[in-house]
Scaffold this active site. Sequence first.
Site, PDB file in Angstrom:
ATOM      1  N   LYS A 111       0.827  -1.211   0.000  1.00 61.25           N
ATOM      2  CA  LYS A 111       0.000   0.000   0.000  1.00 61.25           C
ATOM      3  C   LYS A 111       0.856   1.254   0.000  1.00 61.25           C
ATOM      4  O   LYS A 111       0.541   2.224  -0.683  1.00 61.25           O
ATOM      5  CB  LYS A 111      -0.940   0.022   1.218  1.00 61.25           C
ATOM      6  CG  LYS A 111      -2.144  -0.890   1.055  1.00 61.25           C
ATOM      7  CD  LYS A 111      -3.209  -0.609   2.097  1.00 61.25           C
ATOM      8  CE  LYS A 111      -4.437  -1.481   1.867  1.00 61.25           C
ATOM      9  NZ  LYS A 111      -5.404  -1.395   2.957  1.00 61.25           N
ATOM     10  N   LYS A 194     -10.936 -11.299 -10.664  1.00 61.30           N
ATOM     11  CA  LYS A 194     -12.035 -11.258  -9.699  1.00 61.30           C
ATOM     12  C   LYS A 194     -12.808  -9.947  -9.815  1.00 61.30           C
ATOM     13  O   LYS A 194     -12.212  -8.898 -10.032  1.00 61.30           O
ATOM     14  CB  LYS A 194     -11.453 -11.339  -8.275  1.00 61.30           C
ATOM     15  CG  LYS A 194     -11.761 -12.640  -7.586  1.00 61.30           C
ATOM     16  CD  LYS A 194     -11.095 -12.764  -6.241  1.00 61.30           C
ATOM     17  CE  LYS A 194     -11.625 -11.817  -5.174  1.00 61.30           C
ATOM     18  NZ  LYS A 194     -11.309 -12.281  -3.803  1.00 61.30           N
ATOM     19  N   LYS A 197     -13.753  -3.873  -6.515  1.00 51.68           N
ATOM     20  CA  LYS A 197     -14.050  -2.449  -6.597  1.00 51.68           C
ATOM     21  C   LYS A 197     -12.858  -1.663  -7.131  1.00 51.68           C
ATOM     22  O   LYS A 197     -12.988  -0.513  -7.510  1.00 51.68           O
ATOM     23  CB  LYS A 197     -14.533  -1.903  -5.255  1.00 51.68           C
ATOM     24  CG  LYS A 197     -13.612  -2.110  -4.102  1.00 51.68           C
ATOM     25  CD  LYS A 197     -14.355  -1.832  -2.804  1.00 51.68           C
ATOM     26  CE  LYS A 197     -13.574  -2.387  -1.612  1.00 51.68           C
ATOM     27  NZ  LYS A 197     -14.384  -2.577  -0.430  1.00 51.68           N
TER      28      LYS A 197
HETATM   29  P1  AMP Z   1     -13.190  -6.568  -0.343  1.00 51.52           P
HETATM   30  O1  AMP Z   1     -14.250  -5.609  -0.726  1.00 51.52           O
HETATM   31  O2  AMP Z   1     -12.293  -6.937  -1.478  1.00 51.52           O
HETATM   32  O3  AMP Z   1     -12.464  -6.198   0.924  1.00 51.52           O
HETATM   33  O4  AMP Z   1     -13.930  -7.929   0.002  1.00 51.52           O
HETATM   34  C1  AMP Z   1     -14.877  -8.081   1.023  1.00 51.52           C
HETATM   35  C2  AMP Z   1     -15.292  -9.545   1.065  1.00 51.52           C
HETATM   36  O5  AMP Z   1     -15.905  -9.945  -0.172  1.00 51.52           O
HETATM   37  C3  AMP Z   1     -14.129 -10.512   1.265  1.00 51.52           C
HETATM   38  O6  AMP Z   1     -14.533 -11.508   2.178  1.00 51.52           O
HETATM   39  C4  AMP Z   1     -13.877 -11.112  -0.081  1.00 51.52           C
HETATM   40  O7  AMP Z   1     -13.414 -12.441   0.010  1.00 51.52           O
HETATM   41  C5  AMP Z   1     -15.243 -11.072  -0.752  1.00 51.52           C
HETATM   42  N1  AMP Z   1     -15.096 -10.851  -2.203  1.00 51.52           N
HETATM   43  C6  AMP Z   1     -14.640  -9.715  -2.782  1.00 51.52           C
HETATM   44  N2  AMP Z   1     -14.655  -9.827  -4.132  1.00 51.52           N
HETATM   45  C7  AMP Z   1     -15.121 -11.073  -4.420  1.00 51.52           C
HETATM   46  C8  AMP Z   1     -15.371 -11.791  -5.631  1.00 51.52           C
HETATM   47  N3  AMP Z   1     -15.166 -11.253  -6.843  1.00 51.52           N
HETATM   48  N4  AMP Z   1     -15.859 -13.059  -5.541  1.00 51.52           N
HETATM   49  C9  AMP Z   1     -16.086 -13.610  -4.339  1.00 51.52           C
HETATM   50  N5  AMP Z   1     -15.880 -13.002  -3.169  1.00 51.52           N
HETATM   51  C10 AMP Z   1     -15.404 -11.741  -3.180  1.00 51.52           C
END
Ligand code: AMP
Length: 328
Positions: A111, A194, A197
């Site tokens: 980061k 994946k 955001k």
């Molecule tokens: P994040 O917004 O990346 O911090 O993710 C928050 C939660 O959503 C975490 O538990 C990730 O494992 C899950 N997550 C984020 N993106 C995906 C995705 N494309 N597919 C499945 N799970 C996801």
Amino acid sequence: MTRVLSCIQPTGDVHLGNYLGALRNWVIGQHECDAFHGIVDLHSLTITTEPKVVGDNTLRLAAMLFAVGLDPDAATVFVQSQVPQHAQLGWIMECTVSFGELSRMTQFKDKSARREAEFISAGLFTYPALQAADILLYDTDEVPVGEDQRQHIEITRDIAERFNFRFGDTFVMPKAVIPRAGARVMDLQDPTSKMSKSATADSGLVYLLDDPAAVLKKFKRAVTDSDNEVRFDRAEKPGISNLLEILAAVTGGTPETLATQYTQYGPLKNDAGEAVVEMLTPIQHRYHELIADRAELARLLGKGAEKARAVAEATYRRATEAIGLIQI
Ligand code: AMP
Ligand code: TRP
């Protein structure tokens, strides 16, 4: 009952990957374990420079967590800044971790490298100490996290062990667990990445608040594979496999059997889009109701804060007593 803690930062809107991959399992898990869910707004301050943004994002995320089905009577849904012991224990954790240990955190290295030209707060560096406080305050048994957070759980265990050694047995030793497998949702425009955001374009991302027309359009324009065969094969046919996996996650089938029901891409895109719209409609309805009713949202969060504070206060007191800070 096993105490399980998951925390999520209030940054950006929730997308289909977050929902099918994580939030939906939280909703199931709230009836199987003693679930604590923190919206960790203080963690977001590490990169915040404008007023109001974090608070608005916190309320939106809270409304979404309740809208997808977290029940304040089953799970403890709280906002980190509403429980002052996080920041208080965070300081004690900073004094229990070394500069060297924090310097080895790969997330900090990544980061800070990415923010090279920007302001790098000291909070970005000490972030794992606050995370350790989040976890240890609740006598957490299990923390379901992905690979990227493993190192932060390891350092939390090191901190707990050092504290317990210095001041006597105080903290429960938490362990990282692999979250129950949810669907892995890929970007509709780039099905080898994946859904995230941090994607460059929004067209491959389905947000839980997208209106039905936008959802259908995104599915209609999803990138598919060059031949015309509908088959579940992640490596050879990532686009079609992603649509099948989403459809399966939403309707409860398996991607392999769903594949046999289609001979063309068009109807599959259509059905996947419609299934997602149907799933999102009641969620959006509850979300809009709640976000328009701040008093109700405050009431729900108040319940969570009260439950969280009761646990956090007791643990914090135990820690300060162990150290021998004066108690009056
Ligand atoms: P994040 O917004 O990346 O911090 O993710 C928050 C939660 O959503 C975490 O538990 C990730 O494992 C899950 N997550 C984020 N993106 C995906 C995705 N494309 N597919 C499945 N799970 C996801
Ligand atoms: N650092 C985590 C992330 O970026 C969020 C987090 C903060 C967390 N405190 C936590 C996760 C405690 C689990 C437990 O995703």
